[in-house]
Write a protein that holds these residues in place. Structure first.
Motif, PDB file in Angstrom:
ATOM      1  N   HIS A   1       0.804  -1.234   0.000  1.00  0.00           N
ATOM      2  CA  HIS A   1       0.000   0.000   0.000  1.00  0.00           C
ATOM      3  C   HIS A   1       0.833   1.279   0.000  1.00  0.00           C
ATOM      4  O   HIS A   1       0.266   2.358   0.080  1.00  0.00           O
ATOM      5  N   LYS A   2       2.152   1.152  -0.073  1.00  0.00           N
ATOM      6  CA  LYS A   2       2.960   2.363  -0.252  1.00  0.00           C
ATOM      7  C   LYS A   2       3.307   2.491  -1.737  1.00  0.00           C
ATOM      8  O   LYS A   2       2.510   2.957  -2.521  1.00  0.00           O
ATOM      9  N   TRP A   3       4.472   1.990  -2.096  1.00  0.00           N
ATOM     10  CA  TRP A   3       4.958   2.300  -3.450  1.00  0.00           C
ATOM     11  C   TRP A   3       4.276   1.511  -4.569  1.00  0.00           C
ATOM     12  O   TRP A   3       4.235   1.946  -5.708  1.00  0.00           O
ATOM     13  N   LEU A   4       3.727   0.339  -4.260  1.00  0.00           N
ATOM     14  CA  LEU A   4       3.038  -0.401  -5.330  1.00  0.00           C
ATOM     15  C   LEU A   4       1.661   0.196  -5.629  1.00  0.00           C
ATOM     16  O   LEU A   4       1.036  -0.154  -6.622  1.00  0.00           O
ATOM     17  N   ASN A   5       1.182   1.081  -4.768  1.00  0.00           N
ATOM     18  CA  ASN A   5      -0.108   1.735  -5.014  1.00  0.00           C
ATOM     19  C   ASN A   5      -1.279   0.741  -5.045  1.00  0.00           C
ATOM     20  O   ASN A   5      -2.131   0.755  -5.927  1.00  0.00           O
ATOM     21  N   VAL A   6      -1.274  -0.116  -4.034  1.00  0.00           N
ATOM     22  CA  VAL A   6      -2.361  -1.073  -3.808  1.00  0.00           C
ATOM     23  C   VAL A   6      -3.206  -0.508  -2.656  1.00  0.00           C
ATOM     24  O   VAL A   6      -2.673   0.163  -1.777  1.00  0.00           O
ATOM     25  N   PRO A   7      -4.517  -0.747  -2.646  1.00  0.00           N
ATOM     26  CA  PRO A   7      -5.351  -0.217  -1.551  1.00  0.00           C
ATOM     27  C   PRO A   7      -4.938  -0.767  -0.178  1.00  0.00           C
ATOM     28  O   PRO A   7      -4.337  -1.842  -0.088  1.00  0.00           O
ATOM     29  N   TYR A   8      -5.314  -0.024   0.867  1.00  0.00           N
ATOM     30  CA  TYR A   8      -5.065  -0.492   2.248  1.00  0.00           C
ATOM     31  C   TYR A   8      -5.996  -1.656   2.532  1.00  0.00           C
ATOM     32  O   TYR A   8      -7.104  -1.678   2.056  1.00  0.00           O
ATOM     33  N   ASP A   9      -5.561  -2.574   3.432  1.00  0.00           N
ATOM     34  CA  ASP A   9      -4.199  -2.626   3.929  1.00  0.00           C
ATOM     35  C   ASP A   9      -3.490  -3.791   3.274  1.00  0.00           C
ATOM     36  O   ASP A   9      -4.084  -4.836   3.060  1.00  0.00           O
ATOM     37  N   CYS A  10      -2.212  -3.624   2.997  1.00  0.00           N
ATOM     38  CA  CYS A  10      -1.501  -4.677   2.277  1.00  0.00           C
ATOM     39  C   CYS A  10       0.011  -4.582   2.440  1.00  0.00           C
ATOM     40  O   CYS A  10       0.626  -3.597   2.042  1.00  0.00           O
ATOM     41  N   GLY A  11       0.579  -5.611   3.038  1.00  0.00           N
ATOM     42  CA  GLY A  11       2.031  -5.732   3.132  1.00  0.00           C
ATOM     43  C   GLY A  11       2.438  -7.171   2.901  1.00  0.00           C
ATOM     44  O   GLY A  11       1.568  -8.053   2.785  1.00  0.00           O
ATOM     45  N   TYR A  12       3.745  -7.405   2.817  1.00  0.00           N
ATOM     46  CA  TYR A  12       4.240  -8.742   2.497  1.00  0.00           C
ATOM     47  C   TYR A  12       5.362  -9.127   3.456  1.00  0.00           C
ATOM     48  O   TYR A  12       6.286  -8.354   3.676  1.00  0.00           O
ATOM     49  N   ALA A  13       5.260 -10.352   3.997  1.00  0.00           N
ATOM     50  CA  ALA A  13       6.304 -10.884   4.875  1.00  0.00           C
ATOM     51  C   ALA A  13       6.945 -12.067   4.166  1.00  0.00           C
ATOM     52  O   ALA A  13       6.280 -13.078   3.926  1.00  0.00           O
ATOM     53  N   PHE A  14       8.210 -11.905   3.799  1.00  0.00           N
ATOM     54  CA  PHE A  14       8.922 -12.969   3.091  1.00  0.00           C
ATOM     55  C   PHE A  14       9.944 -13.602   4.031  1.00  0.00           C
ATOM     56  O   PHE A  14      10.544 -12.904   4.858  1.00  0.00           O
ATOM     57  N   CYS A  15      10.167 -14.901   3.842  1.00  0.00           N
ATOM     58  CA  CYS A  15      11.170 -15.575   4.673  1.00  0.00           C
ATOM     59  C   CYS A  15      11.911 -16.602   3.814  1.00  0.00           C
ATOM     60  O   CYS A  15      11.284 -17.352   3.056  1.00  0.00           O
ATOM     61  N   SER A  16      13.246 -16.626   3.964  1.00  0.00           N
ATOM     62  CA  SER A  16      14.052 -17.542   3.153  1.00  0.00           C
ATOM     63  C   SER A  16      13.811 -18.999   3.546  1.00  0.00           C
ATOM     64  O   SER A  16      14.118 -19.896   2.789  1.00  0.00           O
ATOM     65  N   ARG A  17      13.290 -19.221   4.746  1.00  0.00           N
ATOM     66  CA  ARG A  17      13.029 -20.588   5.222  1.00  0.00           C
ATOM     67  C   ARG A  17      11.533 -20.725   5.508  1.00  0.00           C
ATOM     68  O   ARG A  17      11.071 -20.459   6.631  1.00  0.00           O
ATOM     69  N   PRO A  18      10.770 -21.148   4.503  1.00  0.00           N
ATOM     70  CA  PRO A  18       9.317 -21.225   4.670  1.00  0.00           C
ATOM     71  C   PRO A  18       8.889 -22.058   5.875  1.00  0.00           C
ATOM     72  O   PRO A  18       7.925 -21.704   6.564  1.00  0.00           O
TER      73      PRO A  18
END
Ligand SMILES: *Cc1c(COP(=O)(O)O)cnc(C)c1O
Length: 458
Positions: free
Chosen positions: A291-308
């Motif tokens: 919801h910041k630079w990608l210009n997607v509506p609130y609320d939206c973030g992403y949590a990535f992890c190298s070890r699923p």
């Protein structure tokens, strides 16, 4: 036409009319909070109300309290404005009323998250094998990443934190920059690590981690593994940490690198700015916002992890009524701190399709170039730009602190554009963040002219 169709259409038309008004509407205006409260508050009706009337009343009540951050001249808080397809996908998500908890509740929501997650990892330069949790924002993504870090390092130390908690646990070091985002501290509070444990690393002149200082901090207890919180995108200056060096130093001591890249991780999506996050793929967990630079509506973030598996061990749960069908993907709530969840994947999927790979890069490049235009224009107008404008953030001084605050206040009251104020290195500054997809050179020029005009009388 049935009632639901009428009311959805009506609401969509109201939303579209509002969006059309944005280029000419005051970005914000002084708000009469009492009047706004009165517009909403009334005794709750005893009997049902007509949905169409309810929507009309809502539109009328909200009008004076809406901030035009979706418009082209909002430059506060690293806030973007939702793209057309992403906005419409969000409306569909509400209409479909999907619960993205798991693949039994919404196979489509999980499939969209999986597909959009793969695109995101590719664009952001992350390992394709990483897990991707769709969360509420950078705050939740930092919490998820640090939960995975805590899980991993304590498991390595022979301690099952999920069962035993932190009482009596081996020592876990937390190392973070002095200019870290405040959400890191809140995540540490929520995870029971607290904020007193943070070993602070000095910032360099740009606002990035001073890697020599990090080396010394890590060497002070070389055998205790550390969670090192890094940043792609200092919230004031936009500076990105030297991730390659930080990962090398941290991993040499058996530690875990978390990257808070709420907005700055998007630097990876353009060849021009990718060097700013060189080495990003070497980290262990990453937080990013939609919801910041990608210009997607609130609320939206992403949590990535190298070890699923570690990501899921830290956050997932099961229950007698929850069984995973054969072939159903891990994902949904397994990688987040929520159970029932908004189906966020649809809007991200739509935004990425709408922009395409080149469009995402162009969005990043354009915002950076407009930030430089701000810096040049405001410098030429006689004001002081104090940061090195390498990304989309510009910090501007107007003389002493009191005058800077007066200028920011005058700009916010004027309504041509909106900028916030910040304190950086003891100084009050105007903070300009260019993150919206709709902003043009003309919007920047209009904003510079307004700031110069208002500064003359402030
Ligand atoms: C905005 C921001 C956050 C918090 O993100 P939310 O989406 O508001 O939860 C964290 N870190 C940085 C660097 C940010 O800019």
């Amino acid at each position: 036409m049935d009632e639901l169709t009428r009311v959805i259409r009506h609401a969509a038309e109201q939303a579209a009319a509002y969006r059309r008004s944005l280029p000419v509407r005051p970005v914000a205006r002084p708000v009469d909070h009492a009047a706004l409260r009165t517009a909403f508050s009334r005794p709750l009706n005893r009997s049902p109300a007509d949905p169409l009337t309810v929507i009309d009343e809502l539109v009328a009540a909200a009008e004076t309290g809406l901030v035009a951050n979706a418009g082209p001249r909002f430059f506060g808080f690293v806030v973007g404005g939702a793209l057309p397809a992403a906005t419409a996908a969000e409306i569909l998500a509400a209409g479909w009323d999907q619960n993205a908890f798991n693949a039994a509740l919404s196979p489509a929501a999980l499939a969209a998250e999986e597909a959009a997650g793969a695109w995101l990892k590719d664009l952001l330069g992350l390992p394709s094998t990483a897990s991707a949790g769709f969360v509420t924002g950078g705050q939740a993504a930092n919490t998820a990443g640090l939960a995975a870090a805590r899980q991993y390092l304590l498991t390595e130390a022979g301690w099952d934190v999920a069962r035993k908690g932190l009482g009596g646990a081996p020592r876990l070091r937390v190392v973070a920059g002095e200019e870290r985002h405040a959400t890191i501290d809140r995540s540490l509070r929520l995870l029971g690590l607290g904020t007193d444990c943070v070993e602070t690393v000095r910032a360099d002149g740009r606002g990035a981690l001073d890697t020599e200082n990090l080396r010394r901090v890590l060497a002070s207890a070389p055998d205790a593994p550390a969670i090192v919180c890094t940043q792609a995108g200092n919230v004031n200056t936009g500076a990105c940490d030297d991730l390659r060096t930080v990962c090398g130093l941290t991993h040499a001591h058996g530690g875990w690198v978390h990257v808070d890249g709420a907005f700055g991780l998007w630097a990876a999506a353009s060849p021009a700015t990718r060097p700013l996050v060189d080495g990003v793929e070497l980290a262990d967990s990453w937080a990013c916002d939609g919801h910041k630079w990608l210009n997607v509506p609130y609320d939206c973030g992403y949590a990535f992890c190298s070890r699923p598996a570690v990501h899921a061990d830290a956050l997932a749960y099961t229950a007698s009524y929850l069984t995973r069908a054969d072939g159903a993907p891990v994902g949904g709530a397994d990688y987040t701190v929520e159970s029932s969840r908004h189906a966020r994947g649809f809007a991200t999927w739509a935004a990425l399709r709408e922009l395409g790979r080149d469009g995402v890069a162009a969005l990043v490049d354009r915002c950076c170039s407009l930030a430089r235009r701000f810096a040049e224009g405001l410098t030429a107008a006689g004001f002081e730009v104090v940061n090195d404008v390498t990304l989309n953030q510009v910090l501007v001084g107007f003389g002493d602190d009191a005058r800077t605050d007066r200028v920011v206040q005058a700009v916010q009251n004027d309504g041509t554009c909106w900028m916030g104020a910040t304190t950086w290195r003891g100084r009050r500054l105007m903070r300009v963040s260019v993150s919206g997809h709709a902003t043009t050179e003309d919007d920047v020029d209009q904003s510079i002219a307004a700031i110069a005009r208002l500064a003359r009388t402030s």
